[in-house]
Design a protein around this motif. Sequence first.
Motif, mmCIF file in Angstrom:
data_model
loop_
_atom_site.group_PDB
_atom_site.id
_atom_site.type_symbol
_atom_site.label_atom_id
_atom_site.label_comp_id
_atom_site.label_asym_id
_atom_site.label_seq_id
_atom_site.Cartn_x
_atom_site.Cartn_y
_atom_site.Cartn_z
ATOM 1 N N UNK A 101 0.851 -1.182 0.000
ATOM 2 C CA UNK A 101 0.000 0.000 0.000
ATOM 3 C C UNK A 101 0.889 1.234 0.000
ATOM 4 N N UNK A 102 0.266 2.412 -0.115
ATOM 5 C CA UNK A 102 1.040 3.627 0.140
ATOM 6 C C UNK A 102 1.506 3.593 1.595
ATOM 7 N N UNK A 103 2.542 4.333 1.932
ATOM 8 C CA UNK A 103 3.086 4.243 3.284
ATOM 9 C C UNK A 103 2.146 4.851 4.318
ATOM 10 N N UNK A 104 2.082 4.217 5.474
ATOM 11 C CA UNK A 104 1.317 4.744 6.609
ATOM 12 C C UNK A 104 2.250 5.265 7.701
ATOM 13 N N UNK A 105 3.555 5.150 7.461
ATOM 14 C CA UNK A 105 4.569 5.722 8.345
ATOM 15 C C UNK A 105 5.662 6.272 7.447
ATOM 16 N N UNK A 106 6.036 7.530 7.619
ATOM 17 C CA UNK A 106 6.986 8.143 6.678
ATOM 18 C C UNK A 106 8.379 7.553 6.804
ATOM 19 N N UNK A 107 9.212 7.741 5.773
ATOM 20 C CA UNK A 107 10.602 7.284 5.874
ATOM 21 C C UNK A 107 11.242 7.878 7.127
ATOM 22 N N UNK A 108 11.781 7.018 7.955
ATOM 23 C CA UNK A 108 12.353 7.469 9.224
ATOM 24 C C UNK A 108 13.765 6.923 9.376
ATOM 25 N N UNK A 109 14.457 7.410 10.385
ATOM 26 C CA UNK A 109 15.863 7.055 10.569
ATOM 27 C C UNK A 109 16.032 5.679 11.192
ATOM 28 N N UNK A 110 17.097 5.020 10.797
ATOM 29 C CA UNK A 110 17.608 3.873 11.528
ATOM 30 C C UNK A 110 18.812 4.355 12.331
ATOM 31 N N UNK A 111 19.139 3.620 13.405
ATOM 32 C CA UNK A 111 20.200 4.110 14.291
ATOM 33 C C UNK A 111 20.899 2.950 14.994
ATOM 34 N N UNK A 112 22.051 3.279 15.555
ATOM 35 C CA UNK A 112 22.830 2.318 16.347
ATOM 36 C C UNK A 112 22.661 2.635 17.835
ATOM 37 N N UNK A 113 22.602 1.582 18.651
ATOM 38 C CA UNK A 113 22.763 1.762 20.101
ATOM 39 C C UNK A 113 23.853 0.814 20.568
ATOM 40 N N UNK A 114 24.556 1.240 21.624
ATOM 41 C CA UNK A 114 25.687 0.464 22.130
ATOM 42 C C UNK A 114 25.886 0.803 23.603
ATOM 43 N N UNK A 115 26.879 0.178 24.222
ATOM 44 C CA UNK A 115 27.175 0.463 25.622
ATOM 45 C C UNK A 115 28.009 1.728 25.782
ATOM 46 N N UNK A 116 28.563 2.228 24.664
ATOM 47 C CA UNK A 116 29.289 3.501 24.687
ATOM 48 C C UNK A 116 29.151 4.186 23.338
ATOM 49 N N UNK A 117 29.120 5.506 23.359
ATOM 50 C CA UNK A 117 28.893 6.270 22.135
ATOM 51 C C UNK A 117 29.974 6.052 21.099
ATOM 52 N N UNK A 118 31.167 5.731 21.540
ATOM 53 C CA UNK A 118 32.275 5.533 20.608
ATOM 54 C C UNK A 118 32.495 4.086 20.208
ATOM 55 N N UNK A 119 31.469 3.273 20.299
ATOM 56 C CA UNK A 119 31.597 1.850 19.972
ATOM 57 C C UNK A 119 32.099 1.651 18.539
ATOM 58 N N UNK A 120 32.842 0.596 18.315
ATOM 59 C CA UNK A 120 33.367 0.271 16.988
ATOM 60 C C UNK A 120 32.249 -0.313 16.137
ATOM 61 N N UNK A 121 31.767 0.473 15.173
ATOM 62 C CA UNK A 121 30.648 0.050 14.333
ATOM 63 C C UNK A 121 31.114 -0.734 13.114
#
Length: 238
Positions: A101-121
């Motif tokens: 169908x047409x979208x019912x939720x707009x394109x949104x961000x994906x993101x990372x979570x970790x135990x520290x902000x500087x985690x090795x991605x």
Amino acid sequence: MKTLILSTAALALSAGFAMADTVRMGTEGAYPPYNFIDDKGEVAGFEREVGDELCKRAELTCEWVTNEWDSIIPNLLSGNYDTIIAGMSITDERLQTIDFSQNYFPPAASAYIALEAGADLTGPVAAQVNTIQADYVADSGATLVEFDNLDDTVAAVKNGEVNAVFADKDALVPFVTPETGLVWAGEDVPLGGGIGIGLRKSDTELKAKLDAAIQTMKDDGSLNALIVKHFGEEAKTF
């Protein structure tokens, strides 16, 4: 002969929908706040409210069915339900197999979570199997570790099995708290064309009815109201 049998079965399923006007809404039931199972054992969340309202506006009867994410498209094609309404992003790859169908939720961000902000991605990163986030991690050069559901991906980063989790940012928000010790890592990544209802390509009548109902919810602001209700004032809306 096999093709003929499959085509006949698809036509029969489509005809059954047309006569009964009953739509079996397939969802995962394990991806809050999009969809989850509540204390009564019933499907709840943003997509339950959206789906019920769409069926009301389209004058259809809804029945809710849960299915594990990994087999959710094959079971749609097999006729075990008529739609997928489970936080599924619209992608070119999926459009080769099913319709949306047409979208019912707009394109949104994906993101990372970790135990520290500087985690090795670039090290091991968890994502849910068969998602656009898993594809992105694999293409990024990081070591992809796939899990059946979101909770398992988060558990993996907590126990040190992976460096981070990559998923829909809206779904990760409840996990980022002082109690969990999890934080945002890296930059947000826009993926997909928004979230739509997955359908068999043969169900053109159902697609038209749902498209029209989604448009009325966009036009009167009720869809945005449900997005804000479940995802907060900062959520992206139409």
